[in-house]
Design a protein around this motif. Structure first.
Motif, PDB file in Angstrom:
ATOM      1  N   HIS A  86     -23.700  -1.912   9.164  1.00  0.00           N
ATOM      2  CA  HIS A  86     -23.047  -2.919   8.333  1.00  0.00           C
ATOM      3  C   HIS A  86     -23.578  -4.312   8.679  1.00  0.00           C
ATOM      4  O   HIS A  86     -24.291  -4.505   9.658  1.00  0.00           O
ATOM      5  CB  HIS A  86     -21.524  -2.853   8.502  1.00  0.00           C
ATOM      6  CG  HIS A  86     -21.047  -3.074   9.916  1.00  0.00           C
ATOM      7  ND1 HIS A  86     -19.817  -3.594  10.219  1.00  0.00           N
ATOM      8  CD2 HIS A  86     -21.633  -2.850  11.122  1.00  0.00           C
ATOM      9  CE1 HIS A  86     -19.663  -3.675  11.527  1.00  0.00           C
ATOM     10  NE2 HIS A  86     -20.750  -3.220  12.092  1.00  0.00           N
TER      11      HIS A  86
ATOM     12  N   ALA B 238      -4.850   6.240  -0.502  1.00  0.00           N
ATOM     13  CA  ALA B 238      -6.178   6.006  -1.067  1.00  0.00           C
ATOM     14  C   ALA B 238      -7.294   6.330  -0.074  1.00  0.00           C
ATOM     15  O   ALA B 238      -8.455   6.497  -0.473  1.00  0.00           O
ATOM     16  CB  ALA B 238      -6.301   4.548  -1.519  1.00  0.00           C
ATOM     17  N   LEU B 239      -6.963   6.442   1.213  1.00  0.00           N
ATOM     18  CA  LEU B 239      -7.982   6.643   2.245  1.00  0.00           C
ATOM     19  C   LEU B 239      -7.856   7.984   2.969  1.00  0.00           C
ATOM     20  O   LEU B 239      -8.658   8.299   3.842  1.00  0.00           O
ATOM     21  CB  LEU B 239      -7.904   5.504   3.268  1.00  0.00           C
ATOM     22  CG  LEU B 239      -8.226   4.116   2.693  1.00  0.00           C
ATOM     23  CD1 LEU B 239      -7.778   3.020   3.654  1.00  0.00           C
ATOM     24  CD2 LEU B 239      -9.708   3.985   2.397  1.00  0.00           C
TER      25      LEU B 239
ATOM     26  N   ILE C  61       0.848  -1.203   0.000  1.00  0.00           N
ATOM     27  CA  ILE C  61       0.000   0.000   0.000  1.00  0.00           C
ATOM     28  C   ILE C  61       0.883   1.253   0.000  1.00  0.00           C
ATOM     29  O   ILE C  61       1.928   1.292   0.651  1.00  0.00           O
ATOM     30  CB  ILE C  61      -0.939  -0.010   1.229  1.00  0.00           C
ATOM     31  CG1 ILE C  61      -1.992  -1.123   1.078  1.00  0.00           C
ATOM     32  CG2 ILE C  61      -1.628   1.332   1.426  1.00  0.00           C
ATOM     33  CD1 ILE C  61      -2.909  -1.270   2.280  1.00  0.00           C
TER      34      ILE C  61
ATOM     35  N   SER D 114     -10.996  10.263   2.954  1.00  0.00           N
ATOM     36  CA  SER D 114     -12.107   9.814   3.795  1.00  0.00           C
ATOM     37  C   SER D 114     -11.811  10.073   5.272  1.00  0.00           C
ATOM     38  O   SER D 114     -12.707  10.423   6.039  1.00  0.00           O
ATOM     39  CB  SER D 114     -12.378   8.320   3.571  1.00  0.00           C
ATOM     40  OG  SER D 114     -11.290   7.532   4.019  1.00  0.00           O
TER      41      SER D 114
ATOM     42  N   GLY E 189      -5.678   2.145   6.237  1.00  0.00           N
ATOM     43  CA  GLY E 189      -4.505   1.445   5.722  1.00  0.00           C
ATOM     44  C   GLY E 189      -3.689   0.800   6.821  1.00  0.00           C
ATOM     45  O   GLY E 189      -2.683   0.136   6.558  1.00  0.00           O
TER      46      GLY E 189
ATOM     47  N   THR F 183      -5.880  -3.839   3.763  1.00  0.00           N
ATOM     48  CA  THR F 183      -6.231  -3.300   2.448  1.00  0.00           C
ATOM     49  C   THR F 183      -6.437  -1.787   2.566  1.00  0.00           C
ATOM     50  O   THR F 183      -6.500  -1.222   3.665  1.00  0.00           O
ATOM     51  CB  THR F 183      -7.522  -3.937   1.911  1.00  0.00           C
ATOM     52  OG1 THR F 183      -8.635  -3.462   2.669  1.00  0.00           O
ATOM     53  CG2 THR F 183      -7.464  -5.457   1.995  1.00  0.00           C
ATOM     54  N   ASP F 184      -6.567  -1.148   1.417  1.00  0.00           N
ATOM     55  CA  ASP F 184      -6.908   0.278   1.408  1.00  0.00           C
ATOM     56  C   ASP F 184      -8.298   0.497   0.828  1.00  0.00           C
ATOM     57  O   ASP F 184      -8.579   1.511   0.202  1.00  0.00           O
ATOM     58  CB  ASP F 184      -5.846   1.101   0.662  1.00  0.00           C
ATOM     59  CG  ASP F 184      -5.655   0.649  -0.784  1.00  0.00           C
ATOM     60  OD1 ASP F 184      -6.409  -0.257  -1.232  1.00  0.00           O
ATOM     61  OD2 ASP F 184      -4.768   1.186  -1.464  1.00  0.00           O
ATOM     62  N   ASP F 185      -9.188  -0.502   1.072  1.00  0.00           N
ATOM     63  CA  ASP F 185     -10.587  -0.373   0.632  1.00  0.00           C
ATOM     64  C   ASP F 185     -11.386   0.504   1.594  1.00  0.00           C
ATOM     65  O   ASP F 185     -12.321   1.200   1.193  1.00  0.00           O
ATOM     66  CB  ASP F 185     -11.252  -1.763   0.558  1.00  0.00           C
ATOM     67  CG  ASP F 185     -10.630  -2.632  -0.523  1.00  0.00           C
ATOM     68  OD1 ASP F 185     -10.082  -2.072  -1.485  1.00  0.00           O
ATOM     69  OD2 ASP F 185     -10.680  -3.874  -0.386  1.00  0.00           O
ATOM     70  N   ALA F 186     -11.066   0.416   2.893  1.00  0.00           N
ATOM     71  CA  ALA F 186     -11.774   1.200   3.899  1.00  0.00           C
ATOM     72  C   ALA F 186     -10.854   1.373   5.088  1.00  0.00           C
ATOM     73  O   ALA F 186      -9.916   0.610   5.290  1.00  0.00           O
ATOM     74  CB  ALA F 186     -13.064   0.493   4.331  1.00  0.00           C
TER      75      ALA F 186
END
Length: 968
Positions: free
Chosen positions: A427, A287-288, A260, A291, A350, A344-347
């Motif tokens: 969720h 990437a986060l 990442i 957010s 990181g 991951t860097d989805d949410a």
């Protein structure tokens, strides 16, 4: 006959052979079905079929019943499930098998135990104050009661089976075999005790397996937390994100992913109320970063530089609670920054906060890097009482609601200056499928079946480990219906962890093993492995059931002369109930006389949820004990929804109870709904759908009723051989040959929708609307010795035997009614019959092709006559004598070879290949056939109603030649 005939006419009504039958037009199923059930019981149909199977040495066919839970009345899903099973069993019996069906019940486990605990609480009693054997006996009585109730409810659906001797997982022999099967895991090396995070129910105070978990929406607290480096990263904070603030006290590391891209971000400005601080530097995944900025109310920040993963190597962070007031040094330890592929860097940020005692990824990282496990959470979902700051606080309370632990941690993080941001997120979250309460991951000692350990046995044909054998079985030994089930189960087995076998409950089969005092779980002699001890346990269970495990002195009794009782501790956890049901192949298929020689079932059939339930546990259990899957076919059905496609719920008021349907329509209508739907997908049911099903039933019943009436008095002397049959009857026999193939193939492949639709279409279209419609004239008006009439009744007798048996698996009550209408008698039953074989010479493709053309031409004629009837030019088709123009010479020849007027139910008809006039009627979809309407000429025969020129020229007044001869 018409009531208003002319004065000069003669009433010939008594000379016409109208259908005669006592078979009622109205079925009256709700009132009549119980009488048939009582009759089958008196007759002993199921036992007679078993005797027949033995006498004829029929090949066995065994559908093994996945046990429903003995708890509560049946719901519509039970009705769907059992009806599908029943259709399979009945159809295979009638196709020449000895089709055995032993119903069963799952009797141990938490739902029953929970009900008894509720009764205790209502009386102000504490379960723990009651003798465990007495408690277990109350659970047994509860299960026995519901088995009795459900058995009668299943029988009311018309389900055939060995109801006199079902299997129960709480029977003494069953408990003995379950223990015996468990001890095979002890002996082959699959069983081990490990301390690792498992799905835990604080409400039920027990571990759960994957099959006991379902996912529902849940709103969780979510937090972003700063972890400050001890001396690295230029003082910038590493930020983690989690939806479980309660796990922060158990943190032992922070994980990152070297793949990442990370950056250092300086906070330049913040909004009012933000917990972020201007000037601080945060390390985030690029990437986060945006957010995180929004969540932390950061109005502006600057990316200062790349932070390569190499900078994280060897970095030590401070726990957020390190040095906190009142912390008593609990969190004064190093928190390493560690690489992990699961990040991951989805949410999030990181970076992943790692609590090895409360998550599988965390646990695996802890194993790899030697992180310390924590034991801060008690069985009831609260922190241990001596945990600083948070002692005794609940994560999940006894009612399944959020306790104060999350909020307390959020407040403490804010107090410590570690809280960067907070929020809430909705969720999908794991819940117990029994209590419906949220679950947590909790580190606790449990017993596991290792699915990747080489087993110490001689059953390596399909692999040496449980996983290998299970996967090979799926790939090579099992057929799946629908085929998608293969990939679903394969994926689950391929990716699943070790099987958690132990439960911290009372009502179940205990883990019948002993552990050496003072030894470690990793020691070779930790578990006592003794075939003689195992045999003593099994013998004791056979005699008195699993309750003996809890009797004082039992340990000493079974270890006497083999091992020192004082050197070993007895395990009192109970087995996962999925192990119980997963073992049924041993005490049902293997051990019973009505089981199978090899202990393998022909079919396991359940809902799609059982890919992670019974199919799954049976596969794992059998892979360890017999080396392969215990089934050859796995058939799955979907779930039942309401008419709008919504999940049924008592709170929504959209449930459909089987008994309510039976009370209004009868069980056969419910069974017909099952047969009409594509059970491999989710099905819908409700008042409108059931009304449509009842309408289909009535149409089919009318066809059968007409056939019964037309067969009144049929005698074998009337029977006509195939060689003498008119072409129309030969065509019907060809259709029966086709249907026989289709019906057998449909039943063999468990495709009842196609079976019923094929038979329904044949009955209502080919028979009622075509064949019967044409042959009514011959049946009613021909002389008894007429070849056409005899041939028609011969074919109807053949039709009767085929249709009643073909439909009997789907509509057992109605087909019994139909059968007894012709063949009454105390020992008579359609369910003692087989599907009749079809003579090879019935199949006639050339004749079928010819009649396909004839039927197409007929449709053009009947459509033309319908136009005249609608216009009130004629009242009935017998008033017509149309001219039919046919362009194709082959078709014209075919039509001339039959009495096409008779087929079109007209008094006359002319065929020509001359070009049709422009005004002729044409159907666009039937090219080359045109119809010119003409009225029939002559007088109306007062017996058959045909309008013919010769009427009135015979001895009997107002009759045609055919009717005059019949009367003579």
């Amino acid at each position: 006959m018409c009531a208003d005939t002319p004065e000069t006419s003669v009433d010939y009504r008594d000379t016409v052979f109208l259908p005669e039958t006592d078979f009622p037009m109205r079925a009256g199923l709700p009132l009549r079905e119980p009488d048939w059930l009582a009759r089958w019981e008196r007759l002993g149909v199921y036992d007679r079929l078993r005797e027949k199977g033995r006498a004829e040495a029929r090949p066995p066919f065994v559908l093994h019943d996945g046990p429903p839970y003995a708890n509560g009345h049946l719901h519509i899903g039970h009705a769907l499930n059992k009806t599908i099973k029943d259709i399979i069993v009945r159809s295979h019996q009638m196709m020449g098998h000895d089709a055995r069906y032993v119903p069963g019940w799952d009797c141990h486990g938490l739902p029953i135990e929970w009900k008894i605990e509720e009764q205790y609480r209502a009386k102000g009693l504490n379960k723990d104050d009651v003798d465990i054997v007495s408690f277990r006996q109350e659970c047994r009585k509860f299960a026995e009661n519901w088995v009795t109730v459900q058995r009668e409810e299943f029988k009311r659906l018309g389900i055939t089976g060995n109801w006199a001797d079902p299997y129960l997982t709480m029977n003494f022999h069953a408990e003995a075999v379950i223990a015996e099967e468990f001890m095979k895991f002890v002996m082959n090396g699959a069983l081990y005790q490990g301390s690792k995070p498992v799905m835990w129910s604080p409400v039920e105070k027990t571990a759960l397996a994957e099959a006991e978990v379902e996912y529902h929406d849940h709103t969780s607290h979510t937090i972003w937390v700063r972890f400050k480096p001890v001396a690295a990263l230029e003082g910038a904070s590493v930020v983690i994100w989690t939806t479980t603030p309660w796990t922060i006290p158990q943190n032992r590391a922070v994980a990152y992913n070297p793949a990442i891209a990370y950056g250092a971000y300086r906070v330049d400005a913040v909004a009012e109320g933000a917990t972020a601080v201007a000037g601080e530097v945060l390390i985030l995944a690029d990437a986060l970063a945006e957010s995180v900025r929004g969540a932390a109310k950061i109005e502006a920040f600057t990316r200062l530089r790349d932070v390569p993963a190499a900078e994280f190597e060897g970095v030590i962070l401070r726990h957020p609670y390190a040095g906190v007031e009142g912390g008593a040094g609990e969190w004064d330890f190093d928190v390493p920054l560690l690489p992990g592929d699961h990040v991951t860097d989805d949410a999030g940020t990181g970076f992943v906060h790692t609590a090895p005692s409360h998550g599988d990824d965390d646990y695996q990282l802890g194993l790899k890097f030697g992180l310390k496990m924590t034991y801060n959470v008690e069985p009831d979902g609260s922190y241990r009482k001596d945990l600083p700051l948070f002692g005794g606080q609940a994560i999940i309370d006894e009612n399944g609601k959020d306790g104060p632990a999350n909020v307390s941690n959020i407040k403490q993080l804010a107090y410590c200056g570690a809280l960067l941001a907070k929020g809430k997120v909705k969720h999908s979250y794991p819940h117990s499928w029994r209590s419906k309460a949220p679950l947590i991951y909790r580190n606790t000692p449990q017993w596991f079946a290792a699915i990747d350990v080489k087993l110490a046995d001689d059953m390596a044909t399909y692999g040496e480990t449980i996983r290998a054998r299970a996967l090979k079985s799926i790939e090579e030994l099992v057929k799946f219906t629908p085929a998608t089930g293969r990939n679903r189960l394969h994926s689950m087995i391929e990716n699943r962890p070790d099987w958690v076998l132990s439960r911290q409950r009372a009502w179940g089969v205990p883990l019948t093993c002993f552990v050496k005092r003072g030894a470690k779980p990793t020691d070779a002699d930790y578990l006592l492995r003794s075939a003689e001890v195992n045999a003593r346990i099994v013998a004791a269970f056979e005699q008195a059931g699993a309750d003996v495990w809890y009797e004082t002195g039992f340990k000493a009794r079974v270890l006497e002369g083999i091992a020192d009782p004082e050197a070993y501790e007895q395990v009192f956890d109970v087995l996962d109930v999925w192990f119980d049901s997963g073992s049924t192949h041993a005490f049902v298929l293997r051990d019973r006389a009505d089981g199978t020689k090899d202990g393998i079932a022909d079919v396991y059939l359940e809902g799609t949820d059982q890919h992670r339930g019974w199919f799954h546990s049976s596969l794992l259990q059998a892979s360890a004990t017999i080396g392969r899957a215990p089934y050859r076919n796995v058939v799955t059905h979907g779930f039942t929804l309401d008419e709008k496609g919504m999940k049924m719920s008592k709170s929504l008021g959209n449930t459909v109870a089987p008994q309510e349907v039976i009370d209004e329509y009868g069980a056969d209508i419910l069974r017909l709904w099952v047969a009409q739907c594509d059970y491999t997908a989710d099905q819908r049911i409700g008042p409108k759908i059931l009304k449509g099903t009842a309408d289909s039933y009535r149409r089919l019943r009318n066809t059968l009723r007409f056939m019964l009436g037309a067969l009144a008095g049929f005698d074998e002397a009337e029977r006509v051989d195939l060689a003498q049959m008119p072409e129309l009857e030969a065509w019907v026999l060809h259709r029966l040959a086709e249907l026989d193939t289709a019906v057998r193939e449909g039943y063999r492949s468990f495709d009842f929708q196609s079976v019923f639709q094929t038979l329904f279409t044949f009955s209502t279209v080919d028979l009622s609307a075509f064949y019967f419609d044409i042959r009514k004239d011959a049946l009613y008006c021909d002389a008894p010795g007429s070849l056409t009439r005899r041939a028609c009744r011969t074919v109807m007798d053949i039709l009767f035997h085929r249709l009643t048996t073909w439909l009997a698996p789907i509509l057992p009550f109605t087909m019994e009614d139909v059968w007894l209408s012709r063949f009454p008698g105390e020992t008579s039953s359609v369910h003692l019959q087989d599907f009749a074989p079809v003579p090879a010479d019935w199949a006639n493709p050339a004749l079928a092709a010819k009649w396909e053309g004839i039927r197409r031409a007929r449709r053009a004629v009947t459509a033309a006559l319908e136009v005249e009837r609608t216009a009130k030019v004629i009242g009935a088709s017998l008033e017509a004598a149309p001219v039919v123009h046919v362009e194709d010479e082959t078709l014209a020849s075919a039509l001339k070879s039959v009495d096409f007027a008779e087929l079109c139910i007209t008094s006359g008809l002319a065929l020509t290949t001359d070009p049709a006039p422009g005004e002729a009627f044409r159907l666009p979809e039937i090219a080359g056939v045109s119809v010119v309407f003409e009225r029939a000429e002559g007088e109306k025969c007062q017996r058959c109603w045909k309008i013919l020129p010769d009427v009135g020229a015979h001895a009997h007044p107002h009759t045609c030649a055919r009717c005059n001869a019949a009367l003579s």
